[in-house]
Scaffold this motif. Structure first.
Motif, PDB file in Angstrom:
ATOM      1  N   TYR A 224       3.494 -33.871   8.811  1.00 30.41           N
ATOM      2  CA  TYR A 224       2.486 -34.935   8.680  1.00 30.41           C
ATOM      3  C   TYR A 224       1.391 -34.657   9.700  1.00 30.41           C
ATOM      4  O   TYR A 224       1.648 -34.676  10.916  1.00 30.41           O
ATOM      5  CB  TYR A 224       3.156 -36.281   8.957  1.00 30.41           C
ATOM      6  CG  TYR A 224       2.506 -37.497   8.367  1.00 30.41           C
ATOM      7  CD1 TYR A 224       1.949 -37.504   7.087  1.00 30.41           C
ATOM      8  CD2 TYR A 224       2.472 -38.695   9.086  1.00 30.41           C
ATOM      9  CE1 TYR A 224       1.391 -38.648   6.544  1.00 30.41           C
ATOM     10  CE2 TYR A 224       1.912 -39.848   8.552  1.00 30.41           C
ATOM     11  CZ  TYR A 224       1.369 -39.820   7.284  1.00 30.41           C
ATOM     12  OH  TYR A 224       0.827 -40.960   6.743  1.00 30.41           O
ATOM     13  N   TYR A 225       0.178 -34.378   9.223  1.00 32.63           N
ATOM     14  CA  TYR A 225      -0.920 -34.017  10.117  1.00 32.63           C
ATOM     15  C   TYR A 225      -2.167 -34.843   9.818  1.00 32.63           C
ATOM     16  O   TYR A 225      -2.475 -35.131   8.657  1.00 32.63           O
ATOM     17  CB  TYR A 225      -1.261 -32.527   9.973  1.00 32.63           C
ATOM     18  CG  TYR A 225      -0.249 -31.601  10.607  1.00 32.63           C
ATOM     19  CD1 TYR A 225      -0.279 -31.335  11.974  1.00 32.63           C
ATOM     20  CD2 TYR A 225       0.727 -30.970   9.839  1.00 32.63           C
ATOM     21  CE1 TYR A 225       0.640 -30.486  12.567  1.00 32.63           C
ATOM     22  CE2 TYR A 225       1.656 -30.114  10.416  1.00 32.63           C
ATOM     23  CZ  TYR A 225       1.607 -29.873  11.781  1.00 32.63           C
ATOM     24  OH  TYR A 225       2.524 -29.029  12.355  1.00 32.63           O
ATOM     25  N   GLY A 226      -2.911 -35.199  10.876  1.00 36.63           N
ATOM     26  CA  GLY A 226      -4.130 -35.978  10.738  1.00 36.63           C
ATOM     27  C   GLY A 226      -5.316 -35.122  10.335  1.00 36.63           C
ATOM     28  O   GLY A 226      -5.466 -33.992  10.814  1.00 36.63           O
ATOM     29  N   ASN A 227      -6.159 -35.648   9.468  1.00 35.23           N
ATOM     30  CA  ASN A 227      -7.310 -34.878   9.004  1.00 35.23           C
ATOM     31  C   ASN A 227      -8.478 -34.890   9.992  1.00 35.23           C
ATOM     32  O   ASN A 227      -9.475 -34.202   9.784  1.00 35.23           O
ATOM     33  CB  ASN A 227      -7.776 -35.358   7.619  1.00 35.23           C
ATOM     34  CG  ASN A 227      -8.116 -36.844   7.575  1.00 35.23           C
ATOM     35  OD1 ASN A 227      -8.345 -37.472   8.604  1.00 35.23           O
ATOM     36  ND2 ASN A 227      -8.146 -37.405   6.372  1.00 35.23           N
ATOM     37  N   TYR A 254       1.943 -33.375   4.343  1.00 31.17           N
ATOM     38  CA  TYR A 254       1.029 -34.426   3.913  1.00 31.17           C
ATOM     39  C   TYR A 254      -0.018 -34.691   4.994  1.00 31.17           C
ATOM     40  O   TYR A 254       0.296 -34.672   6.186  1.00 31.17           O
ATOM     41  CB  TYR A 254       1.792 -35.718   3.627  1.00 31.17           C
ATOM     42  CG  TYR A 254       2.792 -35.579   2.507  1.00 31.17           C
ATOM     43  CD1 TYR A 254       2.392 -35.696   1.172  1.00 31.17           C
ATOM     44  CD2 TYR A 254       4.131 -35.307   2.777  1.00 31.17           C
ATOM     45  CE1 TYR A 254       3.315 -35.544   0.134  1.00 31.17           C
ATOM     46  CE2 TYR A 254       5.050 -35.155   1.756  1.00 31.17           C
ATOM     47  CZ  TYR A 254       4.634 -35.273   0.430  1.00 31.17           C
ATOM     48  OH  TYR A 254       5.535 -35.113  -0.586  1.00 31.17           O
ATOM     49  N   PRO A 255      -1.257 -34.960   4.565  1.00 32.29           N
ATOM     50  CA  PRO A 255      -2.294 -35.360   5.516  1.00 32.29           C
ATOM     51  C   PRO A 255      -2.359 -36.876   5.634  1.00 32.29           C
ATOM     52  O   PRO A 255      -1.917 -37.598   4.744  1.00 32.29           O
ATOM     53  CB  PRO A 255      -3.575 -34.828   4.858  1.00 32.29           C
ATOM     54  CG  PRO A 255      -3.301 -34.989   3.381  1.00 32.29           C
ATOM     55  CD  PRO A 255      -1.806 -34.746   3.204  1.00 32.29           C
ATOM     56  N   PHE A 256      -2.893 -37.362   6.740  1.00 29.12           N
ATOM     57  CA  PHE A 256      -3.198 -38.786   6.852  1.00 29.12           C
ATOM     58  C   PHE A 256      -4.594 -38.935   7.424  1.00 29.12           C
ATOM     59  O   PHE A 256      -5.122 -38.025   8.088  1.00 29.12           O
ATOM     60  CB  PHE A 256      -2.161 -39.526   7.714  1.00 29.12           C
ATOM     61  CG  PHE A 256      -2.090 -39.082   9.151  1.00 29.12           C
ATOM     62  CD1 PHE A 256      -2.947 -39.617  10.115  1.00 29.12           C
ATOM     63  CD2 PHE A 256      -1.148 -38.137   9.562  1.00 29.12           C
ATOM     64  CE1 PHE A 256      -2.875 -39.231  11.445  1.00 29.12           C
ATOM     65  CE2 PHE A 256      -1.070 -37.730  10.890  1.00 29.12           C
ATOM     66  CZ  PHE A 256      -1.939 -38.280  11.835  1.00 29.12           C
ATOM     67  N   GLU A 270       3.702 -46.495   6.825  1.00 32.04           N
ATOM     68  CA  GLU A 270       4.459 -46.832   5.613  1.00 32.04           C
ATOM     69  C   GLU A 270       4.476 -45.668   4.626  1.00 32.04           C
ATOM     70  O   GLU A 270       5.502 -45.370   4.014  1.00 32.04           O
ATOM     71  CB  GLU A 270       3.866 -48.070   4.947  1.00 32.04           C
ATOM     72  CG  GLU A 270       4.694 -48.569   3.764  1.00 32.04           C
ATOM     73  CD  GLU A 270       4.178 -49.870   3.196  1.00 32.04           C
ATOM     74  OE1 GLU A 270       4.726 -50.318   2.171  1.00 32.04           O
ATOM     75  OE2 GLU A 270       3.232 -50.444   3.772  1.00 32.04           O
ATOM     76  N   PHE A 271       3.338 -44.981   4.513  1.00 32.97           N
ATOM     77  CA  PHE A 271       3.264 -43.796   3.650  1.00 32.97           C
ATOM     78  C   PHE A 271       4.271 -42.745   4.122  1.00 32.97           C
ATOM     79  O   PHE A 271       5.003 -42.152   3.314  1.00 32.97           O
ATOM     80  CB  PHE A 271       1.851 -43.220   3.679  1.00 32.97           C
ATOM     81  CG  PHE A 271       1.678 -41.959   2.878  1.00 32.97           C
ATOM     82  CD1 PHE A 271       1.366 -42.011   1.528  1.00 32.97           C
ATOM     83  CD2 PHE A 271       1.828 -40.713   3.475  1.00 32.97           C
ATOM     84  CE1 PHE A 271       1.204 -40.845   0.784  1.00 32.97           C
ATOM     85  CE2 PHE A 271       1.671 -39.539   2.741  1.00 32.97           C
ATOM     86  CZ  PHE A 271       1.358 -39.605   1.390  1.00 32.97           C
ATOM     87  N   LEU A 272       4.330 -42.518   5.436  1.00 32.50           N
ATOM     88  CA  LEU A 272       5.251 -41.523   5.989  1.00 32.50           C
ATOM     89  C   LEU A 272       6.699 -41.889   5.695  1.00 32.50           C
ATOM     90  O   LEU A 272       7.492 -41.036   5.266  1.00 32.50           O
ATOM     91  CB  LEU A 272       5.026 -41.384   7.491  1.00 32.50           C
ATOM     92  CG  LEU A 272       6.018 -40.487   8.244  1.00 32.50           C
ATOM     93  CD1 LEU A 272       5.994 -39.072   7.687  1.00 32.50           C
ATOM     94  CD2 LEU A 272       5.709 -40.493   9.741  1.00 32.50           C
ATOM     95  N   ILE A 273       7.059 -43.137   5.929  1.00 29.37           N
ATOM     96  CA  ILE A 273       8.450 -43.558   5.691  1.00 29.37           C
ATOM     97  C   ILE A 273       8.818 -43.392   4.220  1.00 29.37           C
ATOM     98  O   ILE A 273       9.932 -42.970   3.889  1.00 29.37           O
ATOM     99  CB  ILE A 273       8.664 -45.002   6.177  1.00 29.37           C
ATOM    100  CG1 ILE A 273       8.583 -45.050   7.711  1.00 29.37           C
ATOM    101  CG2 ILE A 273      10.032 -45.533   5.728  1.00 29.37           C
ATOM    102  CD1 ILE A 273       8.641 -46.438   8.297  1.00 29.37           C
ATOM    103  N   ASN A 274       7.889 -43.699   3.330  1.00 26.76           N
ATOM    104  CA  ASN A 274       8.138 -43.500   1.892  1.00 26.76           C
ATOM    105  C   ASN A 274       8.399 -42.028   1.587  1.00 26.76           C
ATOM    106  O   ASN A 274       9.294 -41.690   0.803  1.00 26.76           O
ATOM    107  CB  ASN A 274       6.949 -43.995   1.072  1.00 26.76           C
ATOM    108  CG  ASN A 274       6.843 -45.503   1.037  1.00 26.76           C
ATOM    109  OD1 ASN A 274       7.833 -46.213   1.255  1.00 26.76           O
ATOM    110  ND2 ASN A 274       5.660 -46.026   0.763  1.00 26.76           N
ATOM    111  N   LYS A 275       7.606 -41.154   2.203  1.00 28.15           N
ATOM    112  CA  LYS A 275       7.761 -39.715   1.955  1.00 28.15           C
ATOM    113  C   LYS A 275       9.066 -39.188   2.564  1.00 28.15           C
ATOM    114  O   LYS A 275       9.714 -38.305   1.991  1.00 28.15           O
ATOM    115  CB  LYS A 275       6.557 -38.957   2.516  1.00 28.15           C
ATOM    116  CG  LYS A 275       5.262 -39.205   1.756  1.00 28.15           C
ATOM    117  CD  LYS A 275       5.396 -38.861   0.284  1.00 28.15           C
ATOM    118  CE  LYS A 275       4.102 -39.094  -0.476  1.00 28.15           C
ATOM    119  NZ  LYS A 275       4.251 -38.807  -1.934  1.00 28.15           N
ATOM    120  N   ILE A 276       9.452 -39.719   3.722  1.00 21.79           N
ATOM    121  CA  ILE A 276      10.726 -39.318   4.325  1.00 21.79           C
ATOM    122  C   ILE A 276      11.880 -39.700   3.403  1.00 21.79           C
ATOM    123  O   ILE A 276      12.801 -38.908   3.166  1.00 21.79           O
ATOM    124  CB  ILE A 276      10.897 -39.976   5.715  1.00 21.79           C
ATOM    125  CG1 ILE A 276       9.884 -39.405   6.707  1.00 21.79           C
ATOM    126  CG2 ILE A 276      12.324 -39.753   6.238  1.00 21.79           C
ATOM    127  CD1 ILE A 276       9.849 -40.131   8.044  1.00 21.79           C
TER     128      ILE A 276
END
Length: 286
Positions: A224-227, A254-256, A270-276
């Motif tokens: 998970y990396y920031g754009n 995934y980017p955030f 929340e997006f990260l937890i869903n992807k995990i």
């Protein structure tokens, strides 16, 4: 007699308070209840402490363990930074055990590695002894913690108990020229790795770079990396994905929207937890 009763009463109150501080029940919803033990020592240093959360619901199933590893440039930070995120994960994964750990920090008098990897290993040994079995592990860390999660999983996990790595804005290749612009890079060069540890022919930077240790049997990795991260360059994500692809390791990236510290803000968290959750389900079905 009354004095004795008073003393006994005070002692009992102190005992119950001590027990309450050492172990608490945490209710996070209808199906999420955990017993918590704070600041368990897993070594002799005051930095070698961890919080442990065990599901209150007793089963015969051998539960997997999330080990949460904080960031801070390898020389600062504390497990308290990830307490809230850990609780959010516990709500989503009520059948998992959670560890939120501190580790020995690098300094002018103490190298970061191999101490920090050794601290993760010591936590796994404590878990093995406490649980009565050697659990499968999900290592999750942000920034330096993401780096340590990858490095331990790819290089130091001799027992192959790491099921998955969740890497959040972690540097993967310290030899990347883009990462050389990191403002603390001179510290990384001089104090991250004990020069006596790498084998002949391996530089300290390569020793500390997770991508240098990726093999076909390396554990699946979600990143998970920031754009708009000005600490970790975008090249880090590309290099990591490339090496994982080359070695046919299951991975997702995934980017955030945001910078280095924005990953746990809404809606990124929340997006990260869903992807995990989806990623771990994918591994279970594999």
């Amino acid at each position: 007699m009354k004095k004795d009763i008073h003393i006994i009463s005070v002692c009992l109150i102190l005992l119950f308070l001590w027990i309450g501080c050492k172990e608490k029940k945490i209710e996070l919803g209808k199906n999420a209840s955990f017993d918590k033990e704070e600041n368990i020592h897993y070594g002799n240093s005051d930095k070698q402490v961890m919080d442990l959360y065990i599901p209150n619901k007793k089963t015969n199933t051998k539960k997997e363990v999330f080990i949460i590893i904080h960031g801070g440039g390898w020389r600062s930070g504390n497990k308290s930074q990830l307490t809230f995120f850990t609780l959010s994960l516990m709500q989503r994964f009520p059948d998992h055990i959670f560890v939120n750990m501190n580790y020995r920090l690098a300094s002018a008098t103490q190298f970061g590695l191999p101490n920090q990897a050794e601290d993760i290993r010591k936590v796994t040994e404590l878990l093995k002894n406490k649980l009565g079995y050697h659990p499968n592990l999900i290592l999750l860390g942000n920034s330096a913690g993401g780096h340590l999660s990858m490095l331990y999983a790819y290089q130091f996990d001799i027992d192959k108990k790491v099921k998955a790595v969740i890497n959040i804005v972690g540097p993967a290749d310290l030899s990347d020229p883009g990462f050389g612009n990191y403002q603390e890079y001179s510290f990384v060069e001089k104090r991250l790795v004990d020069p006596a540890v790498p084998k002949k022919g391996t530089t300290r930077i390569d020793f500390a770079s997770p991508v240098k240790w990726i093999r076909e049997n390396s554990p699946p990795t979600l990143s998970y990396y920031g754009n708009s991260d000005h600490v970790i360059p975008s090249t880090q994500e590309k290099i990591l994905d490339s090496v994982l692809n080359k070695n046919h390791v299951i991975h997702e990236s995934y980017p955030f929207n945001g910078g280095h510290l924005d990953w746990d803000k809404q809606p990124n968290d929340e997006f990260l937890i869903n992807k995990i959750e989806a990623f771990l389900k994918r591994l279970t079905k594999k």
